[in-house]
Design an enzyme around this catalytic site. Structure first.
Site, short mmCIF file in Angstrom:
data_model
loop_
_atom_site.label_atom_id
_atom_site.label_comp_id
_atom_site.label_asym_id
_atom_site.label_seq_id
_atom_site.Cartn_x
_atom_site.Cartn_y
_atom_site.Cartn_z
N ASP A 134 0.80 -1.23 0.00
CA ASP A 134 0.00 0.00 0.00
C ASP A 134 0.83 1.29 0.00
O ASP A 134 0.62 2.15 -0.84
CB ASP A 134 -0.95 -0.03 1.21
CG ASP A 134 -1.94 1.12 1.20
OD1 ASP A 134 -2.37 1.52 0.11
OD2 ASP A 134 -2.29 1.62 2.28
N CYS A 188 -16.85 -6.32 -15.48
CA CYS A 188 -17.81 -5.27 -15.09
C CYS A 188 -18.92 -5.10 -16.13
O CYS A 188 -20.05 -4.75 -15.78
CB CYS A 188 -17.09 -3.94 -14.89
SG CYS A 188 -16.11 -3.84 -13.38
N CYS A 191 -22.30 -2.53 -16.39
CA CYS A 191 -22.76 -2.09 -15.06
C CYS A 191 -22.10 -0.76 -14.67
O CYS A 191 -20.89 -0.59 -14.81
CB CYS A 191 -22.42 -3.16 -14.03
SG CYS A 191 -22.91 -2.72 -12.34
N CYS A 243 -19.01 2.21 -2.91
CA CYS A 243 -18.78 1.65 -4.24
C CYS A 243 -18.47 0.15 -4.19
O CYS A 243 -18.45 -0.51 -5.23
CB CYS A 243 -17.68 2.41 -4.98
SG CYS A 243 -16.04 2.24 -4.24
N CYS A 247 -21.73 -3.10 -5.34
CA CYS A 247 -21.23 -3.90 -6.47
C CYS A 247 -21.85 -5.31 -6.48
O CYS A 247 -21.73 -6.04 -5.48
CB CYS A 247 -19.71 -4.00 -6.39
SG CYS A 247 -18.99 -5.04 -7.69
#
Length: 375
Positions: A134, A188, A191, A243, A247
Protein backbone atom coordinates in the site's frame (compact mmCIF):
# COMPACT_ATOMS: atom_id res chain seq x y z
CA UNK A 1 17.29 -24.26 -9.71
CA UNK A 2 14.00 -25.56 -11.10
CA UNK A 3 12.04 -22.31 -11.33
CA UNK A 4 8.73 -23.96 -12.23
CA UNK A 5 8.93 -26.26 -9.23
CA UNK A 6 9.92 -23.39 -6.94
CA UNK A 7 7.01 -21.34 -8.25
CA UNK A 8 4.54 -24.10 -7.35
CA UNK A 9 6.15 -24.53 -3.92
CA UNK A 10 5.75 -20.80 -3.32
CA UNK A 11 2.08 -21.00 -4.27
CA UNK A 12 1.56 -23.87 -1.82
CA UNK A 13 3.47 -22.11 0.96
CA UNK A 14 1.53 -18.90 0.41
CA UNK A 15 -1.73 -20.74 0.94
CA UNK A 16 -0.30 -22.41 4.07
CA UNK A 17 0.49 -19.04 5.71
CA UNK A 18 -2.93 -17.56 5.04
CA UNK A 19 -2.43 -15.74 1.74
CA UNK A 20 -5.70 -16.11 -0.17
CA UNK A 21 -4.37 -15.53 -3.70
CA UNK A 22 -0.93 -15.25 -5.25
CA UNK A 23 -0.01 -14.38 -8.82
CA UNK A 24 3.18 -13.75 -10.77
CA UNK A 25 4.04 -11.21 -13.43
CA UNK A 26 7.11 -9.77 -15.09
CA UNK A 27 9.02 -6.75 -13.81
CA UNK A 28 8.44 -4.91 -17.09
CA UNK A 29 7.42 -1.24 -16.77
CA UNK A 30 3.72 -0.43 -16.34
CA UNK A 31 3.47 1.87 -19.35
CA UNK A 32 -0.31 2.26 -19.47
CA UNK A 33 -0.40 3.02 -15.74
CA UNK A 34 2.32 5.63 -16.25
CA UNK A 35 0.14 7.50 -18.72
CA UNK A 36 -2.88 7.27 -16.41
CA UNK A 37 -0.92 8.58 -13.43
CA UNK A 38 0.36 11.53 -15.46
CA UNK A 39 -3.20 12.34 -16.47
CA UNK A 40 -4.39 12.12 -12.85
CA UNK A 41 -1.58 14.45 -11.82
CA UNK A 42 -2.47 16.96 -14.53
CA UNK A 43 -6.13 16.93 -13.49
CA UNK A 44 -5.33 17.32 -9.79
CA UNK A 45 -7.16 14.08 -8.99
CA UNK A 46 -4.48 12.56 -6.72
CA UNK A 47 -4.86 12.32 -2.96
CA UNK A 48 -1.35 13.46 -2.08
CA UNK A 49 -0.73 10.29 -0.07
CA UNK A 50 0.95 8.59 -3.04
CA UNK A 51 4.62 8.35 -4.01
CA UNK A 52 5.14 11.46 -6.13
CA UNK A 53 7.75 10.00 -8.52
CA UNK A 54 5.74 8.42 -11.34
CA UNK A 55 8.83 6.66 -12.71
CA UNK A 56 9.29 4.80 -9.42
CA UNK A 57 5.59 3.95 -9.34
CA UNK A 58 5.70 2.30 -12.75
CA UNK A 59 9.23 0.93 -13.28
CA UNK A 60 10.15 -1.96 -10.93
CA UNK A 61 13.75 -1.91 -12.20
CA UNK A 62 14.25 1.39 -10.33
CA UNK A 63 13.31 -0.32 -7.07
CA UNK A 64 15.39 -3.53 -7.28
CA UNK A 65 18.54 -4.25 -9.29
CA UNK A 66 18.11 -7.07 -11.81
CA UNK A 67 14.36 -7.16 -11.22
CA UNK A 68 12.81 -10.06 -13.14
CA UNK A 69 9.44 -10.83 -11.60
CA UNK A 70 6.80 -9.53 -9.22
CA UNK A 71 4.74 -11.69 -6.87
CA UNK A 72 1.31 -10.22 -6.11
CA UNK A 73 -0.63 -11.35 -3.05
CA UNK A 74 -4.20 -10.83 -1.93
CA UNK A 75 -5.63 -11.40 1.54
CA UNK A 76 -9.39 -11.22 1.95
CA UNK A 77 -11.14 -9.20 4.64
CA UNK A 78 -14.69 -9.52 5.98
CA UNK A 79 -17.63 -7.55 4.65
CA UNK A 80 -20.03 -8.65 7.37
CA UNK A 81 -20.10 -8.15 11.13
CA UNK A 82 -21.77 -10.54 13.53
CA UNK A 83 -24.15 -8.82 15.98
CA UNK A 84 -23.33 -5.19 15.12
CA UNK A 85 -24.22 -2.74 17.91
CA UNK A 86 -27.14 -0.44 17.22
CA UNK A 87 -27.16 3.25 17.96
CA UNK A 88 -30.00 4.98 19.79
CA UNK A 89 -31.33 8.52 19.70
CA UNK A 90 -29.10 9.57 22.61
CA UNK A 91 -26.19 7.25 21.81
CA UNK A 92 -25.39 7.64 18.14
CA UNK A 93 -22.66 5.60 16.49
CA UNK A 94 -20.17 6.15 13.69
CA UNK A 95 -18.66 3.56 11.35
CA UNK A 96 -15.15 2.64 10.27
CA UNK A 97 -14.96 1.21 6.75
CA UNK A 98 -14.35 -2.53 6.37
CA UNK A 99 -10.70 -1.98 5.41
CA UNK A 100 -10.11 -0.77 8.98
CA UNK A 101 -11.64 -3.78 10.74
CA UNK A 102 -9.36 -5.87 12.93
CA UNK A 103 -5.57 -5.55 12.94
CA UNK A 104 -3.94 -3.02 10.61
CA UNK A 105 -3.59 -4.84 7.29
CA UNK A 106 -0.17 -3.29 6.64
CA UNK A 107 1.16 -5.24 9.61
CA UNK A 108 -0.53 -8.51 8.61
CA UNK A 109 0.51 -8.43 4.95
CA UNK A 110 4.06 -7.34 5.72
CA UNK A 111 4.43 -10.31 8.04
CA UNK A 112 3.20 -12.68 5.33
CA UNK A 113 5.50 -11.14 2.72
CA UNK A 114 8.41 -11.41 5.16
CA UNK A 115 7.68 -15.12 5.60
CA UNK A 116 7.56 -15.51 1.81
CA UNK A 117 10.91 -13.73 1.45
CA UNK A 118 12.51 -16.03 4.02
CA UNK A 119 11.04 -19.06 2.29
CA UNK A 120 12.42 -17.99 -1.08
CA UNK A 121 15.88 -17.10 0.26
CA UNK A 122 16.19 -20.47 2.01
CA UNK A 123 15.78 -22.13 -1.39
CA UNK A 124 17.62 -19.54 -3.47
CA UNK A 125 20.31 -17.89 -1.31
CA UNK A 126 21.23 -15.47 -4.10
CA UNK A 127 17.64 -14.24 -4.41
CA UNK A 128 16.99 -10.53 -3.97
CA UNK A 129 13.52 -9.42 -2.88
CA UNK A 130 11.75 -6.16 -2.12
CA UNK A 131 8.27 -6.21 -0.66
CA UNK A 132 5.69 -3.47 -0.20
CA UNK A 133 2.12 -3.00 0.98
CA UNK A 134 0.00 0.00 0.00
CA UNK A 135 2.53 2.66 1.02
CA UNK A 136 5.25 1.38 -1.34
CA UNK A 137 6.10 2.90 -4.68
CA UNK A 138 4.33 0.47 -7.02
CA UNK A 139 0.60 0.70 -7.73
CA UNK A 140 -0.78 -2.39 -6.00
CA UNK A 141 -3.78 -2.64 -8.31
CA UNK A 142 -1.67 -2.47 -11.48
CA UNK A 143 0.53 -5.31 -10.24
CA UNK A 144 -2.44 -7.41 -9.13
CA UNK A 145 -4.24 -6.90 -12.43
CA UNK A 146 -1.24 -7.97 -14.51
CA UNK A 147 -0.56 -10.92 -12.19
CA UNK A 148 -4.08 -12.32 -12.67
CA UNK A 149 -5.32 -11.69 -9.11
CA UNK A 150 -8.47 -10.01 -10.44
CA UNK A 151 -9.61 -7.37 -12.88
CA UNK A 152 -9.37 -3.61 -12.40
CA UNK A 153 -12.96 -2.55 -11.88
CA UNK A 154 -14.89 0.64 -12.55
CA UNK A 155 -14.81 1.43 -8.82
CA UNK A 156 -10.98 1.47 -8.99
CA UNK A 157 -10.73 -1.74 -6.94
CA UNK A 158 -9.38 -5.13 -7.93
CA UNK A 159 -12.27 -7.59 -8.05
CA UNK A 160 -11.49 -11.26 -7.51
CA UNK A 161 -13.99 -14.00 -8.44
CA UNK A 162 -13.51 -15.64 -5.04
CA UNK A 163 -13.61 -12.69 -2.62
CA UNK A 164 -15.02 -9.80 -4.60
CA UNK A 165 -13.16 -6.53 -4.07
CA UNK A 166 -12.75 -7.12 -0.33
CA UNK A 167 -9.04 -7.93 -0.59
CA UNK A 168 -5.84 -6.29 0.62
CA UNK A 169 -2.98 -6.28 -1.86
CA UNK A 170 0.78 -6.47 -1.55
CA UNK A 171 3.69 -7.35 -3.82
CA UNK A 172 7.29 -8.50 -3.91
CA UNK A 173 9.81 -7.69 -6.63
CA UNK A 174 12.46 -10.39 -7.09
CA UNK A 175 15.38 -11.24 -9.38
CA UNK A 176 14.03 -14.76 -10.05
CA UNK A 177 12.47 -15.17 -13.54
CA UNK A 178 9.12 -16.74 -12.66
CA UNK A 179 6.61 -17.54 -15.40
CA UNK A 180 3.93 -14.82 -15.54
CA UNK A 181 0.28 -15.61 -14.91
CA UNK A 182 -2.39 -14.52 -17.35
CA UNK A 183 -4.40 -11.35 -16.60
CA UNK A 184 -8.13 -11.80 -16.02
CA UNK A 185 -10.85 -10.58 -18.34
CA UNK A 186 -12.81 -7.53 -17.17
CA UNK A 187 -16.24 -8.63 -15.92
CA UNK A 188 -17.81 -5.27 -15.09
CA UNK A 189 -19.57 -5.19 -18.45
CA UNK A 190 -22.14 -2.41 -18.82
CA UNK A 191 -22.76 -2.09 -15.06
CA UNK A 192 -22.38 1.45 -13.67
CA UNK A 193 -23.88 0.96 -10.21
CA UNK A 194 -20.72 2.13 -8.42
CA UNK A 195 -20.49 5.29 -10.51
CA UNK A 196 -24.16 6.05 -9.93
CA UNK A 197 -23.98 5.40 -6.16
CA UNK A 198 -20.83 7.37 -5.34
CA UNK A 199 -22.08 10.01 -2.84
CA UNK A 200 -19.84 12.81 -4.10
CA UNK A 201 -19.39 11.92 -7.77
CA UNK A 202 -15.74 11.09 -7.11
CA UNK A 203 -15.85 8.26 -9.65
CA UNK A 204 -15.54 10.37 -12.80
CA UNK A 205 -15.84 7.40 -15.13
CA UNK A 206 -15.06 3.70 -14.97
CA UNK A 207 -11.57 3.33 -13.48
CA UNK A 208 -11.01 7.05 -12.89
CA UNK A 209 -11.26 8.53 -9.42
CA UNK A 210 -10.96 12.15 -8.31
CA UNK A 211 -9.48 11.44 -4.87
CA UNK A 212 -10.09 15.03 -3.79
CA UNK A 213 -13.84 14.31 -3.83
CA UNK A 214 -13.68 10.76 -2.46
CA UNK A 215 -15.15 10.35 1.02
CA UNK A 216 -12.44 7.83 1.90
CA UNK A 217 -9.89 10.62 1.30
CA UNK A 218 -11.97 13.37 2.88
CA UNK A 219 -12.28 11.44 6.14
CA UNK A 220 -8.48 11.21 6.29
CA UNK A 221 -7.50 14.77 5.43
CA UNK A 222 -6.24 16.88 8.33
CA UNK A 223 -7.86 20.07 7.09
CA UNK A 224 -11.47 21.16 7.52
CA UNK A 225 -13.79 19.20 5.25
CA UNK A 226 -15.24 21.47 2.53
CA UNK A 227 -18.84 22.26 3.40
CA UNK A 228 -20.25 20.74 0.21
CA UNK A 229 -19.10 17.27 1.34
CA UNK A 230 -20.07 17.30 5.02
CA UNK A 231 -23.64 16.11 4.60
CA UNK A 232 -22.40 13.36 2.27
CA UNK A 233 -20.05 11.95 4.91
CA UNK A 234 -22.97 10.98 7.13
CA UNK A 235 -21.79 8.93 10.11
CA UNK A 236 -18.57 7.67 8.53
CA UNK A 237 -15.64 8.34 10.86
CA UNK A 238 -13.11 6.68 8.54
CA UNK A 239 -13.33 5.55 4.94
CA UNK A 240 -16.26 4.74 2.67
CA UNK A 241 -17.58 1.42 1.35
CA UNK A 242 -20.40 2.58 -0.92
CA UNK A 243 -18.78 1.65 -4.24
CA UNK A 244 -18.05 -1.82 -2.85
CA UNK A 245 -21.32 -2.59 -1.08
CA UNK A 246 -23.30 -1.62 -4.21
CA UNK A 247 -21.23 -3.90 -6.47
CA UNK A 248 -23.06 -7.06 -7.66
CA UNK A 249 -19.75 -8.95 -7.70
CA UNK A 250 -19.56 -8.50 -3.91
CA UNK A 251 -22.95 -10.06 -3.26
CA UNK A 252 -22.64 -12.81 -0.61
CA UNK A 253 -18.88 -12.32 -0.35
CA UNK A 254 -18.55 -12.30 3.45
CA UNK A 255 -14.91 -13.50 3.80
CA UNK A 256 -15.11 -14.36 7.48
CA UNK A 257 -12.10 -16.70 7.54
CA UNK A 258 -9.22 -14.32 8.41
CA UNK A 259 -9.02 -14.10 12.20
CA UNK A 260 -6.77 -11.00 12.16
CA UNK A 261 -9.48 -8.95 10.46
CA UNK A 262 -12.46 -9.91 12.62
CA UNK A 263 -14.11 -6.64 13.63
CA UNK A 264 -14.43 -5.54 17.24
CA UNK A 265 -18.01 -4.24 17.06
CA UNK A 266 -17.66 -1.50 19.69
CA UNK A 267 -14.57 -0.15 17.92
CA UNK A 268 -15.69 -0.29 14.30
CA UNK A 269 -19.15 1.12 15.17
CA UNK A 270 -18.06 3.43 17.99
CA UNK A 271 -20.23 5.64 20.13
CA UNK A 272 -19.66 9.16 18.82
CA UNK A 273 -19.80 11.38 21.90
CA UNK A 274 -17.03 9.56 23.83
CA UNK A 275 -14.74 10.00 20.81
CA UNK A 276 -14.84 13.78 21.14
CA UNK A 277 -12.79 13.93 24.33
CA UNK A 278 -10.23 11.15 23.79
CA UNK A 279 -6.64 12.14 24.58
CA UNK A 280 -3.88 11.15 22.16
CA UNK A 281 -2.91 8.34 24.52
CA UNK A 282 -6.47 7.06 24.87
CA UNK A 283 -6.94 7.17 21.11
CA UNK A 284 -3.77 5.16 20.47
CA UNK A 285 -4.60 2.63 23.19
CA UNK A 286 -8.11 2.12 21.83
CA UNK A 287 -7.72 2.43 18.06
CA UNK A 288 -3.96 2.30 17.44
CA UNK A 289 -3.98 -1.30 16.16
CA UNK A 290 -6.48 -0.40 13.40
CA UNK A 291 -5.42 0.94 10.01
CA UNK A 292 -7.97 3.76 10.42
CA UNK A 293 -5.84 5.28 13.18
CA UNK A 294 -2.89 6.16 10.93
CA UNK A 295 -3.77 9.86 10.62
CA UNK A 296 -4.18 10.30 14.36
CA UNK A 297 -7.20 11.37 16.38
CA UNK A 298 -7.83 14.82 14.88
CA UNK A 299 -9.55 13.76 11.63
CA UNK A 300 -11.52 11.04 13.45
CA UNK A 301 -12.79 13.52 16.04
CA UNK A 302 -13.70 16.03 13.32
CA UNK A 303 -15.63 13.27 11.51
CA UNK A 304 -17.42 12.32 14.74
CA UNK A 305 -18.59 15.94 15.03
CA UNK A 306 -19.87 15.83 11.43
CA UNK A 307 -21.67 12.56 12.21
CA UNK A 308 -23.39 14.09 15.26
CA UNK A 309 -24.56 16.95 13.03
CA UNK A 310 -25.81 14.37 10.52
CA UNK A 311 -28.00 12.85 13.26
CA UNK A 312 -28.98 16.32 14.59
CA UNK A 313 -28.13 14.90 17.99
CA UNK A 314 -29.30 17.45 20.55
CA UNK A 315 -27.83 15.40 23.40
CA UNK A 316 -24.37 16.24 21.98
CA UNK A 317 -24.89 20.01 22.16
CA UNK A 318 -23.09 20.48 25.53
CA UNK A 319 -20.09 18.49 24.25
CA UNK A 320 -19.98 20.51 21.03
CA UNK A 321 -20.23 23.80 22.93
CA UNK A 322 -17.29 22.70 25.07
CA UNK A 323 -15.19 21.95 21.99
CA UNK A 324 -16.14 25.20 20.27
CA UNK A 325 -15.26 27.28 23.32
CA UNK A 326 -12.16 25.52 24.64
CA UNK A 327 -10.51 23.23 22.11
CA UNK A 328 -7.09 24.53 20.98
CA UNK A 329 -7.56 23.18 17.42
CA UNK A 330 -9.23 25.65 15.00
CA UNK A 331 -10.48 22.80 12.78
CA UNK A 332 -12.32 21.25 15.72
CA UNK A 333 -13.73 24.57 16.98
CA UNK A 334 -14.94 25.50 13.51
CA UNK A 335 -16.51 22.10 12.80
CA UNK A 336 -18.21 22.13 16.22
CA UNK A 337 -19.69 25.57 15.48
CA UNK A 338 -20.94 24.32 12.12
CA UNK A 339 -22.48 21.26 13.79
CA UNK A 340 -24.30 23.43 16.33
CA UNK A 341 -25.76 25.37 13.44
CA UNK A 342 -26.91 22.13 11.78
CA UNK A 343 -28.51 20.83 14.97
CA UNK A 344 -30.13 24.23 15.35
CA UNK A 345 -31.40 24.26 18.93
CA UNK A 346 -31.44 27.50 20.90
CA UNK A 347 -28.82 26.43 23.48
CA UNK A 348 -26.22 25.73 20.80
CA UNK A 349 -26.93 28.82 18.72
CA UNK A 350 -26.79 31.12 21.73
CA UNK A 351 -23.41 29.59 22.60
CA UNK A 352 -22.14 30.29 19.09
CA UNK A 353 -23.25 33.91 19.34
CA UNK A 354 -21.51 34.29 22.73
CA UNK A 355 -18.30 32.72 21.48
CA UNK A 356 -18.00 34.68 18.23
CA UNK A 357 -16.63 37.95 19.70
CA UNK A 358 -13.88 36.04 21.53
CA UNK A 359 -12.74 33.91 18.57
CA UNK A 360 -9.51 35.05 16.92
CA UNK A 361 -9.24 32.54 14.05
CA UNK A 362 -10.95 33.90 10.94
CA UNK A 363 -11.91 30.47 9.54
CA UNK A 364 -13.58 29.58 12.82
CA UNK A 365 -15.34 32.97 12.87
CA UNK A 366 -16.62 32.26 9.37
CA UNK A 367 -18.05 28.90 10.52
CA UNK A 368 -19.68 30.63 13.49
CA UNK A 369 -21.29 33.32 11.37
CA UNK A 370 -22.63 30.71 8.94
CA UNK A 371 -24.00 28.68 11.87
CA UNK A 372 -25.89 31.73 13.15
CA UNK A 373 -27.20 32.51 9.65
CA UNK A 374 -28.67 29.01 9.24
CA UNK A 375 -31.48 29.93 11.63
Amino acid sequence: MNVAQLQQEIRDYAMAIGIDKIGFTTAAPFREMKNRLRRQQELGFQSGFEEKDIEKRTNPALLLDEAESILSIAVAYPSKMENPPKGTKSERRGIFCRASWGVDYHTVLREKLSLLEDYIKERVPQAHCRSMVDTGELVDRAVAERAGIGWSAKNCSIITPEFGSYVYLGEMITNIPFAPDRPMEDECGDCTLCLDACPTGALIQGGQLNAQRCIAFLTQTKQSVPEEFRAKIGNRVYGCDTCQTICPKNKRKFNLHQNAFQPEPELVKPLLKPMLTLSNRQFKETYGHMSGSWRGKNPIQRNAIIALAHFKDESAVPDLIGLMEKDPRPMIRGTAAWALGQIGNSEGLEAVQRALPNEENEEVCSEMRKAIETV
